[in-house]
Design an enzyme around this catalytic site. Sequence first.
Site, PDB file in Angstrom:
ATOM      1  CG  ASP A   1      -2.912  -7.481   3.690  1.00  0.00           C
ATOM      2  OD1 ASP A   1      -3.283  -6.691   4.583  1.00  0.00           O
ATOM      3  OD2 ASP A   1      -3.540  -7.634   2.623  1.00  0.00           O
TER       4      ASP A   1
ATOM      5  CB  THR B   1      -0.934  -0.020   1.236  1.00  0.00           C
ATOM      6  OG1 THR B   1      -1.796  -1.133   1.114  1.00  0.00           O
ATOM      7  CG2 THR B   1      -1.764   1.243   1.336  1.00  0.00           C
TER       8      THR B   1
ATOM      9  CB  SER C   1       2.517  -7.901   1.745  1.00  0.00           C
ATOM     10  OG  SER C   1       1.341  -7.779   2.480  1.00  0.00           O
TER      11      SER C   1
END
Length: 360
Positions: A128, A48, A94
């Site tokens: 994540d 992100t 991720s």
Amino acid sequence: MIAINGLLLLAATTLASPITPYVLTRQDVSTPQNASLPNVTIFATGGTIASQGTTNTQTVGYSVGLGVEDLIDAVPEILNIANIQGYQISNVGSPSINSTILLKLYSMVQAELAKPEISGVVITHGTDSLEETAFFLEMTINSTKAVVMVGAMRPATALSADGPLNLLQAVTLASSPKARGRGTMITLNDRIGSAYVTTKNHANSLDTFYSAEAGQLGFFINQVPYFYYEPAKPVGLVNFDLTNTTALPKIDVLYAHQDMDPGLFQGAILLGAEGLVVAGMGAGGVSSAASEVLETIYNTTSIPLVSSRRSAEGFVSPGDYMIAGGFYNPQKARILLQLAVAAGRSREEIREVFALNYPS
Ligand SMILES: *[C@@H]1O[C@H](CO)[C@@H](O)[C@H](O)[C@H]1NC(C)=O
Ligand SMILES: *[C@@H]1O[C@H](CO)[C@@H](O)[C@H](O)[C@H]1NC(C)=O
Ligand SMILES: *[C@@H]1O[C@H](CO)[C@@H](O)[C@H](O)[C@H]1NC(C)=O
Ligand SMILES: *[C@@H]1O[C@H](CO)[C@@H](O)[C@H](O)[C@H]1NC(C)=O
Ligand SMILES: *[C@@H]1O[C@H](CO)[C@@H](O)[C@H](O)[C@H]1NC(C)=O
Ligand SMILES: *[C@@H]1O[C@H](CO)[C@@H](O)[C@H](O)[C@H]1NC(C)=O
């Protein structure tokens, strides 16, 4: 407005899939040298922090697209803190980080920290699976220098994007002599946590990384990192030397629940799993049907079976045939099992590795 250098084109990327890998156009970065500043290397993997939405209010369903140079360009204040070398390791969300990328990251980070002029490294990463990469580095990197993992919960295009400040704090931390001897750290949202215990707790909120039981290592105030404790080695920490490791074994996590089909364990093994982690109910519980299948696998193979928990926190106690995951959550237990199997440890030796983490 942050510098995104023509990459706005990418904002048109379809939102059908939440994260779209992007083919890099720019790779390694070197900022102007100032000999009185520390040297920090940034390894960018995607996530992100390197993502863009189509509007400044979009905070889900955006696409990865920014390269390491864009991340650095967005925070010119970094140049007052450190000389930066930037490397693009991957540029993916991720969930797509895999063992190939982990091994590449390991060898690059280890080599970088061996250079006397380097103060520390920063790894930008999706949140994540950030804790998995962080735990992997915690258990493999052999250096007292700072290894700092950082990410963001909002894409670079969002109002109040958190990536730039998080990155500035991460570089500050990697530059700080006070950060030495603390292993791999995770910093987001002003907090500094140990990779050994820190976990992602909220799917959307900025304040997502914490460890309820062991707590935080420190906190940022006006960009100065403050630590609550002197450097300490967590109980259970081991160091695996991956110098000669070219691949990591397949280890699966299976999530227990009412009516779980015990055939899933056998299915995972048929698909090539060399070890299983069971995210059991409560303190590691599974149904009697599941238990019987696991015991059969134990009796008839040498595959290590680790019992962890789907509860957010807590301890899984040693049992008969399952290796107790102790305090490790399923994703951390999986990384540890992967490293132990890669190191050629037998099932009983792996039991001892996990036992190091039990309270004594
Ligand atoms: C180099 O860094 C030092 C310490 O932050 C600073 O005082 C100096 O102005 C910098 N030099 C240049 C040329 O930016
Ligand atoms: C940063 O690297 C440069 C070039 O290798 C070196 O001259 C300088 O001493 C390093 N800075 C620190 C604080 O070690
Ligand atoms: C990991 O992903 C990369 C592409 O991003 C791929 O080349 C590699 O084969 C993958 N490794 C594994 C073990 O799946
Ligand atoms: C870590 O590095 C130290 C000193 O460089 C060395 O003595 C030790 O054997 C290394 N440990 C591992 C597990 O590689
Ligand atoms: C890696 O391989 C080299 C060459 O065979 C060997 O000397 C070294 O001990 C190995 N290191 C580890 C940690 O296995
Ligand atoms: C596994 O082996 C033990 C010891 O031989 C035996 O008591 C147990 O019944 C076996 N379990 C299963 C499910 O086959």
